[in-house]
Motif scaffolding. Structure first.
Motif: not given
Length: 216
Positions: A157-182
């Protein structure tokens, strides 16, 4: 270069089979793609795992998806430091040159990269902690998210939830790109987080309002 060898015979056979069937039946479409260029509506960032077949999951044809694959489907934070950034370069090209409308991060079950990060966080993977480990250094992108699953006692269960958190981390990091945010704020681009269960064929989508993944 003496290190390069001929293609294995089974791949040669498969190629000729494809050329005589799928290509022959759709050669007009392939030639149109070649002359008119690509106009994908979506970019998909998925794991390198051979069990994750993006085009099959969505029944996509050539020219529909701009696909980038890496270990654990991770996106690093925006960092214009002059170093090599394959994922960041792919994202930049998709958003600024191809003008994709959708950017999808697709995680999956039984992800070896995510499990490696868990082992690192628990002190069970000294080989990944070495500075010479490319995988270990890449998984540092995900390490900050481990605190959110550290209290889950069941390893699966820990691994499955962490896999989902990997997706969330990537979404959050995408929004740090100025051209994506805009682009997101202008309504020209939408971000999507998905997780697929390899064995069951399930697909879940991230809901930012609840912070949870739900079946599509």
């Amino acid at each position: 270069m003496e290190f390069a060898k001929p293609l294995p015979s089974y791949l040669v056979t498969r190629y000729h089979g494809w050329k005589a069937t799928s290509y022959k039946d759709n050669q007009g479409w392939y030639r149109r793609l070649a002359t008119e260029g690509q106009r994908p509506r979506a970019m998909v960032i998925s794991c390198c795992d051979s069990r994750v077949h993006v085009t099959s999951i969505f029944g996509a044809d050539q020219g529909e998806f701009f696909i980038h694959r890496n270990i654990a489907n991770l996106v690093p934070p925006f960092a214009p430091d002059g170093d090599h950034h394959g994922t960041s370069a792919a994202v930049e090209y998709a958003v600024t040159a191809l003008k994709v409308s959708h950017l999808i991060v697709l995680g999956h079950s039984q992800c070896g990269g995510v499990q490696g990060c868990i082992d690192m966080c628990k002190g069970n993977a000294p080989q990944l902690e070495e500075k010479t480990s490319f995988v270990g250094r890449w998984m540092e992108i995900l390490r900050p998210k481990f605190d959110g699953v550290a209290g889950i006692e069941d390893p699966e269960q820990q691994a499955r939830q962490f896999e989902r958190q990997a997706v969330v981390a990537s979404l959050e990091n995408l929004m740090t790109f100025p051209f994506i945010e805009s682009s997101v704020k202008a309504g020209q681009l939408s971000l999507h987080g998905l997780w697929t269960d390899i064995g069951e064929g399930g697909l879940e989508c991230y809901d930012p309002k609840t912070g949870l993944f739900a079946p599509v």
